[in-house]
Design a protein around this motif. Structure first.
Motif, PDB file in Angstrom:
ATOM      1  N   PHE A 132     -72.721 -34.754  -1.324  1.00 29.34           N
ATOM      2  CA  PHE A 132     -73.584 -34.704  -0.147  1.00 29.34           C
ATOM      3  C   PHE A 132     -73.124 -35.731   0.894  1.00 29.34           C
ATOM      4  O   PHE A 132     -73.022 -35.425   2.082  1.00 29.34           O
ATOM      5  CB  PHE A 132     -75.037 -34.916  -0.562  1.00 29.34           C
ATOM      6  CG  PHE A 132     -76.051 -34.685   0.524  1.00 29.34           C
ATOM      7  CD1 PHE A 132     -75.807 -33.835   1.599  1.00 29.34           C
ATOM      8  CD2 PHE A 132     -77.285 -35.300   0.461  1.00 29.34           C
ATOM      9  CE1 PHE A 132     -76.767 -33.624   2.595  1.00 29.34           C
ATOM     10  CE2 PHE A 132     -78.248 -35.090   1.436  1.00 29.34           C
ATOM     11  CZ  PHE A 132     -77.984 -34.261   2.505  1.00 29.34           C
ATOM     12  N   LEU A 133     -72.802 -36.939   0.453  1.00 30.66           N
ATOM     13  CA  LEU A 133     -72.283 -37.952   1.386  1.00 30.66           C
ATOM     14  C   LEU A 133     -70.972 -37.474   2.024  1.00 30.66           C
ATOM     15  O   LEU A 133     -70.755 -37.649   3.227  1.00 30.66           O
ATOM     16  CB  LEU A 133     -72.049 -39.275   0.658  1.00 30.66           C
ATOM     17  CG  LEU A 133     -73.278 -40.050   0.210  1.00 30.66           C
ATOM     18  CD1 LEU A 133     -72.860 -41.228  -0.665  1.00 30.66           C
ATOM     19  CD2 LEU A 133     -74.099 -40.519   1.397  1.00 30.66           C
ATOM     20  N   ASP A 134     -70.100 -36.871   1.228  1.00 31.37           N
ATOM     21  CA  ASP A 134     -68.822 -36.366   1.741  1.00 31.37           C
ATOM     22  C   ASP A 134     -69.053 -35.300   2.816  1.00 31.37           C
ATOM     23  O   ASP A 134     -68.337 -35.259   3.813  1.00 31.37           O
ATOM     24  CB  ASP A 134     -67.966 -35.793   0.610  1.00 31.37           C
ATOM     25  CG  ASP A 134     -67.429 -36.862  -0.327  1.00 31.37           C
ATOM     26  OD1 ASP A 134     -67.419 -38.049   0.062  1.00 31.37           O
ATOM     27  OD2 ASP A 134     -67.032 -36.500  -1.452  1.00 31.37           O
ATOM     28  N   ARG A 135     -70.027 -34.448   2.607  1.00 32.87           N
ATOM     29  CA  ARG A 135     -70.317 -33.403   3.591  1.00 32.87           C
ATOM     30  C   ARG A 135     -70.809 -34.002   4.907  1.00 32.87           C
ATOM     31  O   ARG A 135     -70.478 -33.503   5.985  1.00 32.87           O
ATOM     32  CB  ARG A 135     -71.347 -32.429   3.023  1.00 32.87           C
ATOM     33  CG  ARG A 135     -70.736 -31.598   1.899  1.00 32.87           C
ATOM     34  CD  ARG A 135     -71.701 -30.684   1.246  1.00 32.87           C
ATOM     35  NE  ARG A 135     -72.276 -29.760   2.206  1.00 32.87           N
ATOM     36  CZ  ARG A 135     -73.440 -29.157   2.034  1.00 32.87           C
ATOM     37  NH1 ARG A 135     -74.150 -29.373   0.957  1.00 32.87           N
ATOM     38  NH2 ARG A 135     -73.894 -28.323   2.932  1.00 32.87           N
ATOM     39  N   MET A 136     -71.595 -35.067   4.824  1.00 36.32           N
ATOM     40  CA  MET A 136     -72.050 -35.744   6.047  1.00 36.32           C
ATOM     41  C   MET A 136     -70.843 -36.236   6.834  1.00 36.32           C
ATOM     42  O   MET A 136     -70.752 -36.046   8.048  1.00 36.32           O
ATOM     43  CB  MET A 136     -72.956 -36.928   5.693  1.00 36.32           C
ATOM     44  CG  MET A 136     -74.260 -36.561   5.048  1.00 36.32           C
ATOM     45  SD  MET A 136     -75.135 -38.077   4.544  1.00 36.32           S
ATOM     46  CE  MET A 136     -76.224 -37.433   3.285  1.00 36.32           C
ATOM     47  N   LYS A 137     -69.905 -36.859   6.124  1.00 38.49           N
ATOM     48  CA  LYS A 137     -68.708 -37.403   6.788  1.00 38.49           C
ATOM     49  C   LYS A 137     -67.813 -36.281   7.310  1.00 38.49           C
ATOM     50  O   LYS A 137     -67.234 -36.411   8.392  1.00 38.49           O
ATOM     51  CB  LYS A 137     -67.957 -38.324   5.836  1.00 38.49           C
ATOM     52  CG  LYS A 137     -68.733 -39.606   5.563  1.00 38.49           C
ATOM     53  CD  LYS A 137     -67.950 -40.586   4.752  1.00 38.49           C
ATOM     54  CE  LYS A 137     -68.138 -40.278   3.302  1.00 38.49           C
ATOM     55  NZ  LYS A 137     -67.601 -41.244   2.376  1.00 38.49           N
ATOM     56  N   THR A 138     -67.706 -35.180   6.585  1.00 36.46           N
ATOM     57  CA  THR A 138     -66.902 -34.040   7.030  1.00 36.46           C
ATOM     58  C   THR A 138     -67.437 -33.476   8.340  1.00 36.46           C
ATOM     59  O   THR A 138     -66.671 -33.009   9.185  1.00 36.46           O
ATOM     60  CB  THR A 138     -66.878 -32.939   5.943  1.00 36.46           C
ATOM     61  OG1 THR A 138     -66.265 -33.481   4.776  1.00 36.46           O
ATOM     62  CG2 THR A 138     -66.110 -31.722   6.404  1.00 36.46           C
TER      63      THR A 138
END
Length: 183
Positions: free
Chosen positions: A141-147
């Motif tokens: 979920f954190l990775d998706r925010m950054k993406t």
């Protein structure tokens, strides 16, 4: 109501509230403040799927906190509700400048249902209640925010943002962290 006043006469607020009692209070408050022209109340939970009214349930998690409710499957015991994708109800508007997402563990599903809006170009800020212990894949979920282009911060006690590492966000011992996402 604060956001309804802050956006001014040319602004727009979309408030999602699946709980009957809270939605009734919200509707009355909008009327008392004369904000019907800029605040739309959506009687559904923000999600990644469209579920007809009654196809999901809102489950009370605490006897002392009426705001602590979570979205559950249709066979759970709770208030019958519907779910909708934010992107489907925002289709004729510019992507929002600001979002507040506080859905008691349903934040990932809501993100899924509006990711196209969130990834759109332009400046945007999001205040998100992040509860890693409630998510199947909190790091993802954190990775998706950054993406989608967001810088991830927490809010300090004085209200100012402070950069946070993935490890700190994932290791939080609190029920949730308030994340301030900016792009």
């Amino acid at each position: 109501m604060l956001l309804g006043h802050l956006v001014g006469e040319s602004g727009y607020v979309q408030a999602w509230e699946p709980a009957d009692f809270a939605r009734d209070c919200l509707r009355r408050t909008v009327e008392l403040n004369g904000l019907e022209d800029r605040v739309e109340i959506v009687p559904a939970a923000a999600s990644n799927v469209d579920v007809p009214d009654g196809g999901a349930r809102l489950v009370q998690e605490s006897a002392t906190n009426l705001g602590a409710m979570s979205v559950a499957a249709h066979d759970a015991i709770g208030q019958p509700i519907g779910c909708a994708r934010v992107v489907d109800l925002w289709h004729q508007r510019q992507p929002p400048d600001f979002l507040k997402i506080d859905i008691e563990g349903h934040e990932v599903q809501a993100w899924d249902g509006m990711e196209v809006l969130l990834a759109a170009p332009g400046r945007r800020a999001i205040l998100l209640e992040y509860s890693p212990h409630r998510y199947a894949e909190p790091r993802s979920f954190l990775d998706r925010m950054k993406t989608c282009g967001y810088r991830i911060n927490t809010l300090k006690g004085d209200g100012h943002p402070e950069a946070v590492t993935d490890l700190d966000a994932l290791a939080s011992k609190r029920d949730f962290e308030l994340l301030w996402l900016e792009k």
